[in-house]
Design a protein around this motif. Structure first.
Motif, PDB file in Angstrom:
ATOM      1  N   MET A 155      -7.824 -13.390  27.039  1.00 17.27           N
ATOM      2  CA  MET A 155      -8.269 -12.314  28.188  1.00 17.27           C
ATOM      3  C   MET A 155      -7.993 -12.176  29.623  1.00 17.27           C
ATOM      4  SD  MET A 155      -9.476  -9.880  26.153  1.00 17.27           S
ATOM      5  CE  MET A 155     -10.070  -8.782  27.139  1.00 17.27           C
ATOM      6  N   VAL A 156      -8.506 -13.488  29.508  1.00 17.50           N
ATOM      7  CA  VAL A 156      -8.417 -14.237  31.342  1.00 17.50           C
ATOM      8  C   VAL A 156      -6.865 -13.559  31.882  1.00 17.50           C
ATOM      9  CG1 VAL A 156      -8.370 -16.491  33.367  1.00 17.50           C
ATOM     10  CG2 VAL A 156      -9.737 -16.092  31.111  1.00 17.50           C
ATOM     11  N   ILE A 157      -6.175 -14.144  30.939  1.00 16.90           N
ATOM     12  CA  ILE A 157      -4.328 -13.750  31.186  1.00 16.90           C
ATOM     13  C   ILE A 157      -4.627 -12.147  31.045  1.00 16.90           C
ATOM     14  CG2 ILE A 157      -2.638 -13.775  30.368  1.00 16.90           C
ATOM     15  CD1 ILE A 157      -2.786 -16.291  29.072  1.00 16.90           C
ATOM     16  N   TYR A 158      -5.002 -11.639  30.116  1.00 18.33           N
ATOM     17  CA  TYR A 158      -4.942 -10.311  30.442  1.00 18.33           C
ATOM     18  C   TYR A 158      -5.833  -9.990  31.676  1.00 18.33           C
ATOM     19  CZ  TYR A 158      -4.357  -5.272  29.533  1.00 18.33           C
ATOM     20  OH  TYR A 158      -4.406  -4.251  29.131  1.00 18.33           O
ATOM     21  N   LEU A 159      -6.336  -9.907  31.650  1.00 15.36           N
ATOM     22  CA  LEU A 159      -7.169  -9.482  33.401  1.00 15.36           C
ATOM     23  C   LEU A 159      -6.131 -10.017  34.559  1.00 15.36           C
ATOM     24  CD1 LEU A 159      -9.524  -8.111  34.910  1.00 15.36           C
ATOM     25  CD2 LEU A 159     -10.599 -10.885  34.792  1.00 15.36           C
ATOM     26  N   ILE A 160      -5.545 -11.254  33.807  1.00 18.17           N
ATOM     27  CA  ILE A 160      -4.443 -10.929  35.465  1.00 18.17           C
ATOM     28  C   ILE A 160      -2.529  -9.984  35.500  1.00 18.17           C
ATOM     29  CG2 ILE A 160      -2.886 -12.722  36.721  1.00 18.17           C
ATOM     30  CD1 ILE A 160      -4.910 -14.631  35.296  1.00 18.17           C
ATOM     31  N   LEU A 161      -2.732 -10.221  34.454  1.00 14.19           N
ATOM     32  CA  LEU A 161      -2.031  -8.833  34.427  1.00 14.19           C
ATOM     33  C   LEU A 161      -2.427  -7.310  34.399  1.00 14.19           C
ATOM     34  CD1 LEU A 161      -0.003 -10.377  30.996  1.00 14.19           C
ATOM     35  CD2 LEU A 161       0.734 -10.718  33.083  1.00 14.19           C
ATOM     36  N   ALA A 162      -3.494  -7.004  34.190  1.00 10.74           N
ATOM     37  CA  ALA A 162      -4.231  -5.586  34.315  1.00 10.74           C
ATOM     38  C   ALA A 162      -3.930  -5.501  35.960  1.00 10.74           C
ATOM     39  CB  ALA A 162      -5.187  -5.432  33.354  1.00 10.74           C
ATOM     40  N   VAL A 163      -4.461  -6.309  36.523  1.00 15.98           N
ATOM     41  CA  VAL A 163      -4.474  -6.484  38.370  1.00 15.98           C
ATOM     42  C   VAL A 163      -2.858  -6.819  38.948  1.00 15.98           C
ATOM     43  CG1 VAL A 163      -5.805  -7.841  39.950  1.00 15.98           C
ATOM     44  CG2 VAL A 163      -7.251  -7.520  38.198  1.00 15.98           C
ATOM     45  N   LEU A 164      -2.431  -7.056  38.913  1.00 12.12           N
ATOM     46  CA  LEU A 164      -1.077  -7.446  38.882  1.00 12.12           C
ATOM     47  C   LEU A 164      -0.534  -5.613  38.631  1.00 12.12           C
ATOM     48  CD1 LEU A 164       0.223 -10.399  38.049  1.00 12.12           C
ATOM     49  CD2 LEU A 164      -0.585  -9.660  40.711  1.00 12.12           C
TER      50      LEU A 164
ATOM     51  N   LEU B 236       1.135  -0.203  40.609  1.00 14.68           N
ATOM     52  CA  LEU B 236       1.318   1.547  39.965  1.00 14.68           C
ATOM     53  C   LEU B 236       0.076   2.404  41.364  1.00 14.68           C
ATOM     54  CD1 LEU B 236       1.718   3.468  38.302  1.00 14.68           C
ATOM     55  CD2 LEU B 236      -1.523   2.756  37.570  1.00 14.68           C
ATOM     56  N   ASN B 237      -0.241   1.310  41.862  1.00 12.30           N
ATOM     57  CA  ASN B 237      -1.134   2.296  43.267  1.00 12.30           C
ATOM     58  C   ASN B 237       0.021   2.176  44.417  1.00 12.30           C
ATOM     59  OD1 ASN B 237      -3.152   2.893  41.934  1.00 12.30           O
ATOM     60  ND2 ASN B 237      -4.617   1.092  42.787  1.00 12.30           N
ATOM     61  N   ALA B 238       0.804   0.887  44.421  1.00 13.76           N
ATOM     62  CA  ALA B 238       1.464   0.774  45.560  1.00 13.76           C
ATOM     63  C   ALA B 238       2.874   1.517  45.596  1.00 13.76           C
ATOM     64  CB  ALA B 238       2.453  -0.386  46.162  1.00 13.76           C
ATOM     65  N   ALA B 239       2.954   2.044  44.455  1.00 15.33           N
ATOM     66  CA  ALA B 239       4.466   3.343  43.895  1.00 15.33           C
ATOM     67  C   ALA B 239       3.802   4.508  44.184  1.00 15.33           C
ATOM     68  CB  ALA B 239       4.877   2.792  42.529  1.00 15.33           C
ATOM     69  N   ILE B 240       2.571   5.320  43.834  1.00  8.99           N
ATOM     70  CA  ILE B 240       2.309   6.406  44.045  1.00  8.99           C
ATOM     71  C   ILE B 240       1.570   6.640  44.750  1.00  8.99           C
ATOM     72  CG2 ILE B 240       2.182   6.251  41.328  1.00  8.99           C
ATOM     73  CD1 ILE B 240      -1.491   6.758  41.321  1.00  8.99           C
ATOM     74  N   ASP B 241       0.460   5.807  45.770  1.00  9.22           N
ATOM     75  CA  ASP B 241      -0.158   6.321  47.076  1.00  9.22           C
ATOM     76  C   ASP B 241       1.107   6.842  48.155  1.00  9.22           C
ATOM     77  OD1 ASP B 241      -2.282   4.826  46.548  1.00  9.22           O
ATOM     78  OD2 ASP B 241      -3.160   3.692  46.872  1.00  9.22           O
ATOM     79  N   PRO B 242       2.049   6.771  48.217  1.00  9.33           N
ATOM     80  CA  PRO B 242       2.527   7.594  49.696  1.00  9.33           C
ATOM     81  C   PRO B 242       3.028   8.792  48.882  1.00  9.33           C
ATOM     82  CG  PRO B 242       3.603   5.412  49.049  1.00  9.33           C
ATOM     83  CD  PRO B 242       2.693   5.698  48.225  1.00  9.33           C
ATOM     84  N   LEU B 243       3.068   8.953  47.400  1.00 10.83           N
ATOM     85  CA  LEU B 243       3.261  10.663  46.513  1.00 10.83           C
ATOM     86  C   LEU B 243       2.056  10.801  47.143  1.00 10.83           C
ATOM     87  CD1 LEU B 243       6.428   9.105  43.728  1.00 10.83           C
ATOM     88  CD2 LEU B 243       6.167  10.452  46.132  1.00 10.83           C
ATOM     89  N   LEU B 244       0.962  10.914  46.835  1.00  6.95           N
ATOM     90  CA  LEU B 244       0.143  11.373  46.871  1.00  6.95           C
ATOM     91  C   LEU B 244      -0.276  11.740  48.224  1.00  6.95           C
ATOM     92  CD1 LEU B 244      -2.743   9.089  44.671  1.00  6.95           C
ATOM     93  CD2 LEU B 244      -1.350  11.115  43.647  1.00  6.95           C
ATOM     94  N   LYS B 245       0.032  11.443  49.083  1.00  7.20           N
ATOM     95  CA  LYS B 245      -0.335  11.933  50.003  1.00  7.20           C
ATOM     96  C   LYS B 245       0.871  12.694  50.614  1.00  7.20           C
ATOM     97  CE  LYS B 245      -2.647   7.625  51.556  1.00  7.20           C
ATOM     98  NZ  LYS B 245      -2.624   6.346  52.537  1.00  7.20           N
ATOM     99  N   TYR B 246       2.557  12.451  51.655  1.00  5.75           N
ATOM    100  CA  TYR B 246       3.417  13.257  51.238  1.00  5.75           C
ATOM    101  C   TYR B 246       3.803  14.024  50.620  1.00  5.75           C
ATOM    102  CZ  TYR B 246       1.861   9.495  54.539  1.00  5.75           C
ATOM    103  OH  TYR B 246       1.047   8.680  56.126  1.00  5.75           O
ATOM    104  N   LEU B 247       4.441  14.732  51.075  1.00  3.17           N
ATOM    105  CA  LEU B 247       6.025  15.382  50.465  1.00  3.17           C
ATOM    106  C   LEU B 247       7.229  15.742  50.464  1.00  3.17           C
ATOM    107  CD1 LEU B 247       4.269  19.142  51.243  1.00  3.17           C
ATOM    108  CD2 LEU B 247       4.371  17.717  48.822  1.00  3.17           C
TER     109      LEU B 247
END
Length: 898
Positions: A703-712, A717-728
């Motif tokens: 579960m600790v391993i999964y927690l690390i993978l989930a955070v990464l 995911l957020n780094a990829a989609i954040d610009p697309l949520l703000k700009y066209l």
């Protein structure tokens, strides 16, 4: 109604939770009353929900205005209305389910459509969670060997063999990965839908899509010439915000006096008409009113004001008021108001001219309109000023009706201070909210304090009935009031934080309220329930504390089984019934609405949802279900049913009852998806804690391993989609132009555009002009053009959102001919002026009477302010009646799509 009922439910459940803790303290470790508690909750809740639903089925047939206003309300455009449903008890259910959810997108709002989608996603997550967890974990938990009973038998706490924890770990990996995939998939869906929505002509042609708001503008840039040099020929219009303190006060006073005059005129006419009707019933000589009406008006138009009314009432019966409370001079309201309006109307017009000429004091905010949406996006994405925090933050797509004008005057440092202060206050509120709740709890047990606190001994003298109300009903009511005040207070704090628009306030309120829901409604209740259930044993055997908590933490899930039952049944039934709203409309309307204007406003006003306080409630329910998914899988089943019932209730109301006042362009949806991940992290942390307490090293490490993978993964995911949520994206601009050209019958030479997502069928065309479109049908039916890809099977569509819910597919859902986007010259000129600067002198509206009083008053008052008596009259019972059938009274204003 739903806010009040939900607050009351939370209050009852909190009290029930406290009671259940008391029942558990001192009881045998393996004994359980969970099943009896479940039944005792289910039966009364089912009865209440059944009665409420039956009332809804009966009342909806009679009170169309309350239960289906969107089907006929004249204040709505034809394209904003919903289709009529059959008026029987049950024959409307079939047609209701045939209406697609996309109807809300095309005839309501994107936020409403995505709210329904979020509820469906929550239902899907919980249902699939049942399919994943129940076949494996329920048998393992039931045969765990600890000897727990009833519903506790099916929880993690019943498992003794540590090797069996590998099953919980493996299922957790599978289920949590599924939830992450659903969040990723829906993020892609939203991005494509957002791009299709914002690039559509319906939105792209609006002035808001071409306007950028710059805040914290330095004084030297509060100059039109300098701003024009900065943006060059791309700039079309420019509005520099001004200090409107004085003109706001003047406009407020003008409107107050005008509506006081309107109410006084209505009262005068009503009194005269009542006297006329009374005289007519007695056989008086005034039956020839209509024949002499023309000559009377002609003569009295040049004579003394109110002479027609004087035929029926005495001068002392005319409406009067005091210029100051108690000590002010008593004056004739009508004559005084006319004189005041002569002064105020002139002052307001002079002040408005001053602000339009740019001669008023500027405040550090500027609205810049460009010729195209692309130019506005370029200005929005660029760095506007060389100094930090100047001409920032920037906002695009700002509707003038959503602007919080007072916040535009803030300097950059004041905005930062307010932002920090409000966030700190909210954190303190969330952390210390248990204090007022504890005070309410003390009230519920006040009779037990009399032995400890001598001065409270007088409580023992209170009659038992009164004491029962104080200790039983009063705490629940107080807690319900406290819970109902929380979203109001959080929204106020968001406004005080300096945000310039209501949509941004809703987004911040969504964050604030979600934090409150998770901490106070979920974590505090769960941990206190688990700890109090084991406190006696821990005191007796401190060394067994960890083991007892491991057993009792899963037991806390029983409370949330009751919570989902109560939320799913009573909230959904309450949303449909809307009893409080019905009573307010039927009772308060008759008591308070004394003028046609007030009657029309109440009739035309639809209920609006506050997205910032609605999404967090159901995001928290989903978080609770995910958190308990592998600890007490039974919760998922009740969550599925409860959330589905809530989805159906909101679906009905969004189609037929609710409207949208604030448009976040759907940004509440990805934020709710992100908040849903909190459930995954809480579940992982709980499982890590339970494995650590039980010294299960293997499952703990996994579960600790999964927690690390989930955070990464989450960070990526957020780094990829954040610009697309703000700009066209620039890449879709040219493609959209080609598609629109094809839809209008012009070849673009773009083969890709010729093949993807077009509406080129002549019978179905929904182009920019909308000339040949089919308004009578809705997206989702046979009028939609062929999709760009062949219809996929369920799994292909689910696994490939990038292909089967891409931009070209989702643009088919977006309305094309919803409204013509065109502005009158004065509308475009005043678009981003403060409402007080653009505010016209109001048109007064009074009811017509048969004696001609109203027509004389219209002639006399119109010398000072415009007034009409068309569209409303007094009936034979001297009650005001207005033309509800047309729904377009003289004061009706066409909605402008900014």
């Amino acid at each position: 109604m739903d806010t009040t009922l939900r607050a009351f439910n939370d209050a009852i459940l909190r009290r029930q939770s406290v009671q259940s803790k008391d029942d558990n303290i001192g009881s045998a470790q393996n004994k359980s009353n969970s099943l009896s508690s479940f039944v005792s909750t289910l039966i009364p809740v089912l009865l209440v929900a059944g009665v409420m639903t039956l009332l809804f089925l009966i009342l909806r047939r009679r009170f169309r205005r309350q239960y289906a206003p969107r089907t006929y309300l004249g204040a709505l455009r034809q394209q904003e209305r919903s289709p009529d449903l059959p008026n029987g008890l049950f024959n409307w259910v079939g047609p209701f389910f045939k209406i697609p959810d996309s109807y809300v997108l095309n005839h309501g709002s994107i936020d409403g459509f995505l709210f329904l989608r979020y509820l469906k996603i929550c239902v899907a997550i919980c249902f699939v969670g049942c399919c994943i967890t129940w076949p494996v974990l329920l048998p393992i938990n039931a045969t765990g060997g600890r000897g727990l009973e009833q519903l506790d038998l099916l929880t993690f706490g019943n498992v003794v063999n540590k090797n069996k924890y590998y099953a919980h770990t493996g299922i957790a990996w599978i289920f949590f990965s599924f939830v992450f995939y659903m969040i990723t998939r829906e993020s892609i869906y939203y991005i494509n839908l957002r791009q299709a929505y914002l690039f559509s002509p319906l939105y792209a042609r609006r002035v808001s899509s071409r306007t950028v708001l710059f805040t914290s503008v330095p004084d030297q840039y509060l100059d039109e010439a300098r701003i024009r040099r900065m943006f060059g020929r791309q700039l079309k219009n420019l509005w520099i915000a001004t200090d409107t303190t004085k003109i706001e006060d003047l406009v407020e006073e003008r409107d107050k006096v005008a509506f006081k005059l309107e109410a006084a005129e209505t009262k005068l006419i009503k009194l005269a008409n009542a006297a006329r009707l009374k005289s007519t019933k007695k056989g008086g000589a005034h039956h020839d009113d209509e024949s002499h009406l023309g000559s009377t008006l002609d003569g009295d138009d040049r004579g003394e004001s109110g002479s027609v009314a004087a035929r029926w009432i005495k001068a002392k019966q005319r409406p009067t008021h005091r210029t100051k409370p108690i000590i002010g001079k008593k004056v004739d309201t009508i004559n005084w108001s006319r004189v005041e309006l002569d002064r105020l109307v002139g002052e307001v017009e002079r002040e408005q001219a001053t602000h339009r000429a740019g001669e008023a004091k500027f405040v550090p905010s500027v609205f810049v309109e460009f010729y195209t949406q692309t130019q506005a996006q370029a200005a929005y994405q660029m760095l506007a000023h060389h100094q930090a925090l100047h001409m920032a933050p920037r906002y695009v797509g700002v509707d003038p009706g959503e602007i919080i004008w007072k916040n535009l005057s803030m300097k950059w440092y004041m905005r930062i201070i307010r932002n920090i202060a409000t966030i700190a206050f909210v954190v303190a509120l969330i952390v210390f909210w248990s204090v007022p709740v504890a005070v309410v709890g003390i009230i519920s047990n006040i009779n037990f304090l009399t032995d400890k606190v001598p001065f409270l001994s007088f409580i023992n003298k209170i009659p038992p009935v009164i004491l029962g109300l104080i200790t039983g009903l009063l705490p629940s009511v107080l807690l319900a009031v406290l819970m109902a005040l929380v979203p109001i207070f959080l929204r106020l704090l968001a406004k005080l934080g300096g945000l310039p628009t209501l949509s941004r306030v809703e987004l911040r309120t969504q964050n604030f309220y979600f934090g409150f829901q998770v901490v106070q409604v979920f974590l505090v209740t769960t941990l206190s329930s688990a700890a109090s259930a084991a406190v006696t044993k821990i005191i007796q055997k401190p060394a067994s504390a960890l083991n007892l908590l491991a057993i009792n933490l899963p037991k806390a899930s029983n409370f949330y089984i009751s919570y989902f039952i109560l939320q799913g049944l009573t909230i959904s039934a309450g949303l449909l019934l809307q009893l409080v709203a019905l009573l307010l409309a039927r009772v308060l309307g008759k008591l308070l609405d004394r003028t046609p204007r007030k009657m029309y406003r109440r009739w035309a006003r639809l209920t609006a949802l506050g997205w910032g306080t609605v999404f967090p409630i159901y995001a928290n329910l989903c978080v609770i279900a995910i958190t308990y998914s592998c600890i007490a899988p039974l919760v998922l089943g009740f969550a599925t049913i409860g959330l589905y019932l809530i989805y159906l209730a909101y679906r009905y109301n969004l189609l037929f009852v609710y409207t949208a006042k604030v448009d976040t362009k759907g940004l509440v949806y990805p934020r709710a998806l992100q908040q849903t991940t909190v459930g995954i992290y809480l579940a992982i942390v709980c499982m890590i804690g339970l494995f650590a307490i039980n010294v299960a090293i293997g499952p703990l490490v996994l579960m600790v391993i999964y927690l690390i993978l989930a955070v990464l993964y989450h960070l990526s995911l957020n780094a990829a989609i954040d610009p697309l949520l703000k700009y066209l994206p620039k890449s879709l601009e040219a493609e959209e132009e080609s598609l629109l050209a094809l839809e209008d019958g012009h070849s673009s030479g773009d083969r890709m555009a010729n093949e993807k997502g077009t509406h080129i069928d002549a019978s179905n065309r929904m182009g920019r002009n909308g000339a040949t479109s089919n308004r009578g049908h809705m997206p989702g039916d046979k009028d939609l053009p062929a999709p760009p890809q062949k219809k996929p099977n369920f799994f292909s569509k689910w696994l490939r959102p990038d292909k089967f819910t891409d931009y070209h597919t989702l643009r088919r859902l977006v309305p094309r001919d919803f409204a013509e986007i065109a502005y009158a010259p004065e509308t475009e000129r005043d678009a981003y002026y403060h409402p007080a600067i653009a505010s016209p002198t109001p048109l007064l509206w009074i009811p017509r009477d048969a004696a001609g009083v109203s027509r004389q008053e219209v002639k006399h008052t119109s010398r000072h302010i415009q007034m009409t008596d068309e569209g409303a009259h007094f009936d034979e019972k001297n009650k005001i009646v207005w033309d509800e059938h047309s729904g377009r009274p003289p004061i009706y204003e066409e909605k402008v799509y900014y």
